[in-house]
Structure formats: C-alpha cells, structure tokens
Design an enzyme around this catalytic site. Sequence first.
Site, mmCIF file in Angstrom:
data_model
loop_
_atom_site.group_PDB
_atom_site.id
_atom_site.type_symbol
_atom_site.label_atom_id
_atom_site.label_comp_id
_atom_site.label_asym_id
_atom_site.label_seq_id
_atom_site.Cartn_x
_atom_site.Cartn_y
_atom_site.Cartn_z
ATOM 1 N N MET A 226 -4.397 -3.011 4.968
ATOM 2 C CA MET A 226 -4.176 -2.070 3.870
ATOM 3 C C MET A 226 -3.045 -2.573 3.002
ATOM 4 O O MET A 226 -1.993 -2.973 3.492
ATOM 5 C CB MET A 226 -3.845 -0.683 4.425
ATOM 6 C CG MET A 226 -3.657 0.367 3.350
ATOM 7 S SD MET A 226 -5.173 0.648 2.410
ATOM 8 C CE MET A 226 -4.494 1.311 0.904
ATOM 9 N N GLU B 266 -5.205 5.710 3.033
ATOM 10 C CA GLU B 266 -6.342 5.629 2.120
ATOM 11 C C GLU B 266 -7.581 6.274 2.741
ATOM 12 O O GLU B 266 -7.868 6.020 3.921
ATOM 13 C CB GLU B 266 -6.633 4.163 1.776
ATOM 14 C CG GLU B 266 -7.639 4.002 0.661
ATOM 15 C CD GLU B 266 -7.826 2.543 0.260
ATOM 16 O OE1 GLU B 266 -8.029 2.288 -0.935
ATOM 17 O OE2 GLU B 266 -7.785 1.673 1.133
ATOM 18 N N GLU C 109 -5.336 -8.753 0.644
ATOM 19 C CA GLU C 109 -4.335 -7.701 0.472
ATOM 20 C C GLU C 109 -3.287 -8.094 -0.559
ATOM 21 O O GLU C 109 -2.791 -7.247 -1.313
ATOM 22 C CB GLU C 109 -3.670 -7.378 1.815
ATOM 23 C CG GLU C 109 -4.629 -6.970 2.919
ATOM 24 C CD GLU C 109 -5.601 -5.876 2.509
ATOM 25 O OE1 GLU C 109 -5.177 -4.956 1.772
ATOM 26 O OE2 GLU C 109 -6.777 -5.940 2.913
#
Length: 929
Positions: free
Chosen positions: A297, A128, A330
């Site tokens: 992430m 990302e 997450e």
Amino acid sequence: MTTNLTRDEAQSRSHLLKVKTYTVELDVSNAESDADTYLSRTVVEFKARAAAGTFIDIIADSVSRVEINGEELSPAEVFDGARVTFPVREGKNSLTVEARPRYSTSGEGLHRFTDPADGKVYLYSQFEPTDARRVFANFDQPDLKAKFVFSVTAPAAFQVLSNQAETSREPVGSAAADDAEASPADGSDARSDAGPDTADHAVTHYFAPTLKQSSYITCITAGPYEGATDTWTDPVTGETVDLGVWTRASLVDHLDAADIIGITKAGLDFFSAEFDYPYPWGKYDQIFVPEYNLGAMENPGLVTFTDSLIFRDKVTDAMYESRANVILHEMAHMWFGDLVTMKWWDDLWLKESFADYMGGLALAEATRFTDGWVTFALRRKAWAYMQDLYPTTHPIVADIPDVEAAKLNFDGITYAKGASVLKQLVAFVGREAFFAGSRLYFKRFAYGNTELADFLDCLAEVAPDRDIAGWADAWLGTSGVSELSLALTTDAETTAAGADSRASITGATITQSDSAVGARLLRPHTLEIATLGRSGRDIVPIDSVKFDFSTESAEVEQLIGRTRGEIALLNFADHDYARVRLDEASTETAITSVSRIADPLSRALVWSALDNAVRDGLLPVQRYLTAYARSLGKESHAGIMAGLSQTALLCLDEWVAERNFETAISGLLGAALDALATAKSGSDAQLHLANLVLSLTSRTARCIDDSPSIAMGRAFATQVLAVPIGEEIESMSPEVDDDDGADVPEHAAASLPFRGLINDHALRWNAMTALVCLGWADQTDIARETQLDQSSSGRLRAETANSALPLPIVKMRAWETVVDPGALSNDVLTAIISGFVAPAALPITEMYVDEYFERLAGFWADNSIEIARRLVLGLYPKWSMDEEGVVERTDAWLEEHPDAPSALKRLLIERRDDLARAIYLKARQTSRH
C-alpha cells in the site's frame, strides 16, 4: 449502522466541506494486553460553504465525546456505529470526536498481530478504500484532502512510524520526567530505540504534519519492528531523503535490506528524472507487516508490504523480480495517486493502472530485471484477460456507486488491463509525448484531485496530432478484450505436414473481433507483427513490421514478399492489449517447439496465446498439458516457469475430465520428476520443479491406481521429510515400498542425486501437506513439523495441513471454525479454508454444499467485507462432484436474492462463470489421451 458510503453522499459532502487539518491522538499502550479497544481522539478543523447537517465517519465500539464548535452533543443520539451526524455553520468549524475503535484481526483498520515465534505484538494500519474510519474520525473519501498531525502513545519498546518523521517523544507514567529522552531540537527523525530506562512505561510519539493528502493513505505502525536505514540524494535537487526498511524481529535476519534499498534508490532516480518532479513526501520508509490483505500500500513516507516478501526460505528469481516490481509500483504511486489523486473510486485506474505500468517500466529500465516485461506479458495480462471475459467485466473507467463496489474493483481490469492499455497508449502517442503529458499533469494538479478528462487534456496539449479523446473512448470507456488473428497465404501449398516455413507471403489479413457481449467493438491498434523461423536449434525473429489499424480487418501489405517462417506472431514486443489467435500452422509449431523460441518475451507471448486458446476450448486441454510437459527441464526463465505451472495446475484442478485425470497427472508428474533429476544444481529450475512435484503429488489423492510416477512422487515427498533442514536432498532409493508392499519401479529421478537441492521449511511443509492429503501423514506428524517451525508461516502451514486431513471429523471442525470466524485472523481463516478444500476432500465435503448457500447472506452481513470475501470465494463449492448442481444452486440463489449486495452478487457470478467454463471444457474431452 450505515457503512457503505455512496458516491452521491461523498459528492454532497465534498460540495459542502473543505477540510484543513486533522489532529489525531491514538493511545495503543494496552496493545500487549488482551484489551479489545484503544483510545482515539480526533480534532478536525474545516470550513463549510453553508449551514447544514452532515456526518463524519467512525467505526468504533463506542463514542464517548462529540463536540462541534464548543457545543457538546450526546454520542448516543448522534453516533450509529459508523457515522457521527452533527450540524455545521457557514465558515470555520471545529469538531472533536473521542472513540474506542477495536483492534482488528481482518487486516482492515488497525491490525494487531502476536508473533508465535517470540510472542511480540505488532500493529499496522491499512485504510484503502475507506478503513481510516476504523481508527479515527474523518471524512473518509479521497477528494477531501487535508493535513494530518498524528501522535501515538505506545509501549516504550515499540518502534512507532507514520507518514512523516517523528519530531519528539515523551515518556508517560511514573518517572516520566526523569526518564524522558531528549527530543531533537531541529525536528529531525527521532526513530531510535526508546531505551531501557522507559521499558516499563508508555511513550507518546509526535509526528510532523503531513502534506495535503487523502485519508486512505495515512498510516501508523507500532511494535518492536527492526530494520536498516540509509539515505538517497536527489541527483537534481541535491536534497537528501531518509530511507528505512523494517520488519518483525523474528524475520529481521532474513531482511535483505541491501537488495530492497538498492531497488528503492534505482526507482527514486528513475521516477524523479522521468517525472521532472522531485520526490515530495520527505522520508521514505518501507515496512513489511504480517497478515496483510494486499501486496503493498502506497502510504506516502511509509509504504506497507506483506512480509511474505521477506524470504525466509530459498525462492526463485521470479520472486525477487516480483518484489522489485511491487516496490516500484508503490513508488510510482507517490506521484500517480498520492500527489495527484482521483476524486472518486470510478477513476481508480488513474493511480493503479499508471502505477502498474510505471512499475513495469522502471523494473525493465532501472534494475537488473531488464526482461521484466516477460512476466507481465504472461502472468499479469493473463489476470486481465480472465477478468475481462467475466459477465461482470467493466470499462477501465468504471461505474463505482459505493465503497463496497470500490473494494472489489481492485481487479485485473483496473490494474493489469489498465497498464496494458497504457502500453498501447505509449505506442500510440510516443513515449516522449506520454511523459510530457504526465509532467504537465503533476505540475497542474499537485496535491489535488482529478478525473479522467484532466489527464487526457494534458496529453492532448502535448500531442495535438493524435485523437486522444477518440482513443480514450475506444479503450477506457468500453468493456471486453479485442481478439486478433492473422490469415496468411503463400506461394507454396499447405500440406498435411503444415505450412512451408520457407515460402514467401503473398497475402496477409489481420482481423479484430471483441469478446464483449453486444455490438461489435472496433479499437485502434498500434502493434508489431513478426515472423519467427529456425536458426540452428533456436526459433528467432526473421522479420517484423509495425502496423496501425482500427477497422474490422486490414491488409498488411508490408508482409507481402517476406518469408512465412514457423510462427506468425501478432503483438510482437507486446505493445497491444489483445488476445492473439495463432494460425493453425503456428499453433502446431508452438505445441512442439515453443521452448526453442530464443527470446523470452516472444516465448511468453506464444505461451499466452496457447493459454487463451485452451481457456476458450480452441486447444484441447490434453494438448496444452503435453506442450507444458515438453517444456519442463527446457524452460529457464523463472517468471515463465511460474506462469506455466499456474495454468497447468488450473487445467488439472478444474478443466481435465475425471476420466482423463489419472493419465494427465501421471504423465505430468513423470515429466516433472525427469526434469528435476537432470536440473542444474542450485538453479531456479531445480527449486521450481521440486515444488511442482510436491504440488502434483498432493493432487494424486484423487487417483485410484498408482502409476510409477505417482509412486515416485510420494517417495520424493517422504524423502524431503526424512532430510533435516539445511541439508542436501539426495537421490531416492528405487527400493522404496508403497503401502501395499510393492516395490516402486526404477525411475530416472531415483537414479540421480538432486545435487544442490537444499531442504528448507517451505519444501518440508509442501511435502507434509502432500502426504497429509494422501493419508500418509497424520496430526502427530504435523505436530512434529510444527515444533521444528514455530514461525507465523509455520503456524499457517500447520493450520492448512491439519484441516487437509481426509477425515470427516476434521472437515466438520474446520467448517464450524471458519463459518463463524469470530476473532479468527484473516490469514488463519484462509489457511484453514485451503486445507478444507484440499484435493482429497471431494467426497467428504459434499455435505457442505447446501450449507454454503444457506449461509451466504450471513457471510456478507455478519463480517467485514475482507473476511466476507474470503468466505464467499474460498468456500464456493467448485470442489463439489456435482458441478452442474452447483451452477444451478448459484443461479437459484441469485434469483431468490435480487436485493443482495451487488458486490456479493459479483463474486458469485464470477465463480459461477469459472465453474461453467470448467463444465464446458470437460464436456469437450471425449476419451483418454
């Protein structure tokens, strides 16, 4: 080479293409060698709406093959280092790209790490916003979703994971056929060890196709990771989900898998029920990886986390709460972000704000951290308030013209302000309507891409009686933070002693203003107002009212006739996003008695008001530090302790005038030592205070004279290093001598043992760094400590300590190392910078101010954005003794470089604003206190 993908380019490409499948083959079998690159082969199946020319993203050392629809193209002619251009025909197309990307040391792309503890090599990917292109050729934008089929060839001893379960594996090399491990016939997860027979060979791992998803959330990890597995059963569907928790071999003994898996199961129960949409991604692996740029992430099926969340040393409960919050944040992304994804990065908030809010909600309602909103109110929102005051502030729904801008938009507004505003939205429409709108959103847009209007339409359908569009215009499309104040009149006069807390309220007016430059902005606010009063020794809520208003000011008639109390608290229960201004009487009570507020959330909100007041110059810095010193030893909430120390250290580092510094730090250090001496054995407070004493002691390098508390701080640091790891740190002798041979005066901390304070690596490194800054430890001492701690974290702490030595030659070598980082890893770079700018560095680093500005453009042009960001921020010379000169140099650089990348200019403008604030606050201090 064009690496900065623009929004216009992405939109043109999404209008042209519809991607079906990526088949990606990676060969990292050379990962344990000194090879710089690896093999990447991608086959993309897609449709084009017309015959045209386009490009695919790939950042690599070289591209060896490009084939479009059976036609070979010359790589030298079509590859520019970041893009491969090619023609497409209307209808179906097939593209093959073979390349050799580089192993990364910056945390972007495929990162390679060698563990100094045992020499083992680990790989993980981080993509990302647009770094999948650093690993394989793809259309690297969020709205071109596709299915991904990965195969990875890696050393046989490596555990290899991806978004989906492994379906089979095949040994490569001599005796491969004889050594082949049986592949599961049913396609189940094949994540067992490769086995000793194939130890000398590579193994190719094949993974099931992903569901339709964006490129930036694909993921590969490979290495001798170890961990634990479990399963979770969906209570509604009855389906079983495989769970895994993984980390490096050298950390696996510290992997408290039971706690992590327990939080995971609680979160899956919560979200599956609240969203009325089963967890969609098959398995749920969570892997803790080294040198990670982010906290975590949300790759579906394989969530990556920084392995600093594996606690090798003792930490306070605040860290366990923080880890649980990250896990749940997450997990919320599995729906908000992965299942339904924004079309472009200007709607980044559609995933990050929601995940931040949902993570906090699940933390408070589904785990043992029932007061999780306390830390959010004080620490998370402080990040938002600070970001919203910068000249670079932006709406929650931001204008993001390119991916460089997107990279910097992962900020306090997108995360914490967005989450705070969602709390306000829930208060505005009601919880049931909010979740009903979310459920509709998932069902309507599953596996698709959306914009803000799509979510608002869903919410408007389920809450037709609320002006959703007007609310969104006021909150999501505007910049700045609202400021709320409450003026009270009572039936008793205010005297020099303050307001009569027993008096009845005869008038109450609430007022809102806005911090943004320009026209006055009025927002709708739904909040609670409480009055707090004494109950024995405690301060507790004695009354509260709910109130809605959207005007510049409004009369709060519900408060008339109620008792005024000691503190009037706007935004009680923290439903609103606003900087609260306490009235004068409430401020006085807060400064002297904030620790007596019984409810942690109310206490956090009062501290938040004081934090904002000192930041704005409305509360003298010395008065804030006095209030903080009084709280030491009284505050029991780990999250509040952590938040307060962060602000107090900021005051010392940036806001206290030099003429007042020694008085301020001596008083604070004395209070911390006294509190440490009486802290409960083995408590969070004891551990927090021990580390606070060491942090304060390192900062006494700026002091000319020794006070008793400064001498005792140094003695404590020395004592920590004298006690072996795992043993209890006992009391210090009052006869400890300083360098001048004078006895250290007796102090409370010298006469009491620190019962239950067990020494560990973290305490020892904090003590070592403090003594290095003071000139009381040298390279020999650091080397001796490094021998005791050969872990990766020990290596980083040693790098910091070595570059913190207050010697000109040390600073010169550190500077030369970081300004031309080469293959220096992201975390090693930061560790060296941290030592370079350590407190004792001030006079001997002054010579590097000019060179910083001379090298700025090169920092950005010659490095990846992550490394460039660390250089620009970490080396910004706020440490200079000529702060006004640095502001002038910053202004001059910005004026001389009007065409500099906007992302770089944003970083500089924000650091300049911090420095200008520090100058302003210091100028308001006229004398010692």
